[in-house]
Design an enzyme around this catalytic site. Structure first.
Site, PDB file in Angstrom:
ATOM      1  N   LYS A  55       8.550 -10.702  -2.534  1.00  0.00           N
ATOM      2  CA  LYS A  55       8.542  -9.430  -3.262  1.00  0.00           C
ATOM      3  C   LYS A  55       9.954  -9.090  -3.737  1.00  0.00           C
ATOM      4  CE  LYS A  55       4.521  -7.598  -0.856  1.00  0.00           C
ATOM      5  NZ  LYS A  55       3.972  -6.842   0.277  1.00  0.00           N
ATOM      6  N   GLN A  99       5.800  -2.725   4.698  1.00  0.00           N
ATOM      7  CA  GLN A  99       4.938  -3.889   4.878  1.00  0.00           C
ATOM      8  C   GLN A  99       4.019  -3.686   6.080  1.00  0.00           C
ATOM      9  OE1 GLN A  99       4.708  -6.492   2.783  1.00  0.00           O
ATOM     10  NE2 GLN A  99       3.225  -7.591   4.015  1.00  0.00           N
ATOM     11  N   ASP A 122       2.254   1.189  -3.257  1.00  0.00           N
ATOM     12  CA  ASP A 122       1.109   0.527  -2.619  1.00  0.00           C
ATOM     13  C   ASP A 122      -0.189   1.286  -2.877  1.00  0.00           C
ATOM     14  OD1 ASP A 122       1.396  -1.896  -1.269  1.00  0.00           O
ATOM     15  OD2 ASP A 122       2.433  -0.954   0.422  1.00  0.00           O
TER      16      ASP A 122
HETATM   17  N1  GUN Z   1       0.127  -6.383   4.023  1.00  0.00           N
HETATM   18  C1  GUN Z   1      -0.826  -7.129   3.425  1.00  0.00           C
HETATM   19  N2  GUN Z   1      -1.068  -6.702   2.167  1.00  0.00           N
HETATM   20  C2  GUN Z   1      -0.229  -5.650   1.968  1.00  0.00           C
HETATM   21  C3  GUN Z   1      -0.002  -4.806   0.847  1.00  0.00           C
HETATM   22  O1  GUN Z   1      -0.630  -4.905  -0.208  1.00  0.00           O
HETATM   23  N3  GUN Z   1       0.946  -3.853   1.032  1.00  0.00           N
HETATM   24  C4  GUN Z   1       1.616  -3.699   2.201  1.00  0.00           C
HETATM   25  N4  GUN Z   1       2.511  -2.710   2.286  1.00  0.00           N
HETATM   26  N5  GUN Z   1       1.431  -4.479   3.258  1.00  0.00           N
HETATM   27  C5  GUN Z   1       0.519  -5.446   3.128  1.00  0.00           C
END
Ligand code: GUN
Length: 299
Positions: A55, A99, A122
């Site tokens: 990311k 995350q 998100d």
């Molecule tokens: N863990 C797995 N998928 C995601 C996501 O789309 N966003 C976040 N913040 N954590 C994740």
């Protein structure tokens, strides 16, 4: 034997990232602003570390600022909420991503609820979940289901009247996916671990989105011939054919079987995964434009 079209998530994501990078460049030139994304990772989970690394790398490649915060697994919920509060106040930060999953001792709802909804790239804050559920255009939409919808629309075009089955009911994928498909005027069913005769439900679906985290659960014979299949699963399984101790990534759909029945299918890896990060960059750009009072970018 028919063979499904393989939906190339890598290519669609690359195109979206290119458009985002051009928009970022334009905003810099016209307004002297650089959108910024803060990513917070708690603990040492290797899969989460890899996602976060990717990311941050792609954020920089799009020309945006990346702020990475890595905290030890023992970090308290209060400390994490304190960091989120500081990021809410930081004008250089347009998007905040914490995350998941978080360590057991931290309540994810409390942390996600602390994120400024305008920076909630998100789309997990209750305000954004509610906006999406009620069809409000101001919603920040969760990245994985948004990426899935883009893949489906890129392949099928108009979705109105299509019968869609979402297999999985998580807040991150299943529920927002169903809301998005409903917004496209599909007839939507959500199936889950307590659904009776999942195979029969799948067999009715023109569009099948699977997000259950169970390797190769969906068999070829479950799938309606010609259906569009989106596989969100990323499961690491043993691969003895590759040698002792070797592993490979597989989806929630048995690809070898499904590819002989479906009309189109996403591969794992190379399907949904790249779209998720591209949509995170899209949401960050949109959040930056909204916060700075700029026109919404056309993506
Ligand atoms: N863990 C797995 N998928 C995601 C996501 O789309 N966003 C976040 N913040 N954590 C994740």
């Amino acid at each position: 034997m028919t063979k499904a079209k393989i939906i190339d998530g890598q290519a669609l994501a690359a195109g979206l990232r290119q458009k985002i990078a051009e928009e970022v460049q334009g905003i810099q030139t016209r307004h002297g602003l650089t959108p910024g994304l803060a990513v917070v990772l708690i603990g040492e989970d290797p899969a989460s570390q890899a996602y976060v690394r990717n990311k941050c790398k792609q954020t920089l490649e799009a020309g945006m600022q990346s702020f990475e915060h890595r905290l030890p697994a023992e970090t308290s919920g209060e400390e994490l909420q304190g960091l989120v509060g500081a990021l809410n106040e930081d004008d250089a930060v347009d998007g905040i991503l914490v995350q998941l999953p978080l360590p057991e001792h931290i309540d994810p709802g409390a942390v996600l609820g602390e994120i400024d909804p305008d920076k909630d790239v998100d789309g997990f804050h209750l305000l954004n979940a509610g906006r999406l559920a009620t069809g409000n255009g101001a919603a920040m939409v969760p990245c994985t289901p948004l990426g899935c919808l883009m893949l489906v629309k890129d392949h099928l075009g108009e979705l109105s009247g299509q019968r869609a089955l979402v297999l999985g009911r998580s807040n991150i994928v299943g529920k927002p996916m169903a809301a998005l498909l409903l917004g496209e005027h599909c007839t939507v069913t959500i199936a889950h671990s307590r659904t009776r005769d999942v195979a029969r439900e799948c067999a009715r679906a023109d569009i099948l989105v699977v997000a259950v985290g169970r390797p190769r659960l969906v068999k070829g014979e479950w799938i309606k011939p010609g259906a569009t299949v989106i596989d969100v699963g990323i499961n690491r399984v043993e691969a003895p054919d590759r040698g002792a101790g070797a592993t490979r990534l597989v989806g929630d759909v048995d690809f070898q079987e499904a590819v002989t029945v479906a009309g189109a299918i996403t591969p794992v890896p190379g399907g949904v995964g790249p779209m998720t990060i591209a949509c995170l960059l899209r949401n960050t750009l949109i959040a930056a434009c909204h916060r700075k009072g700029l026109e919404k970018p056309r993506l």
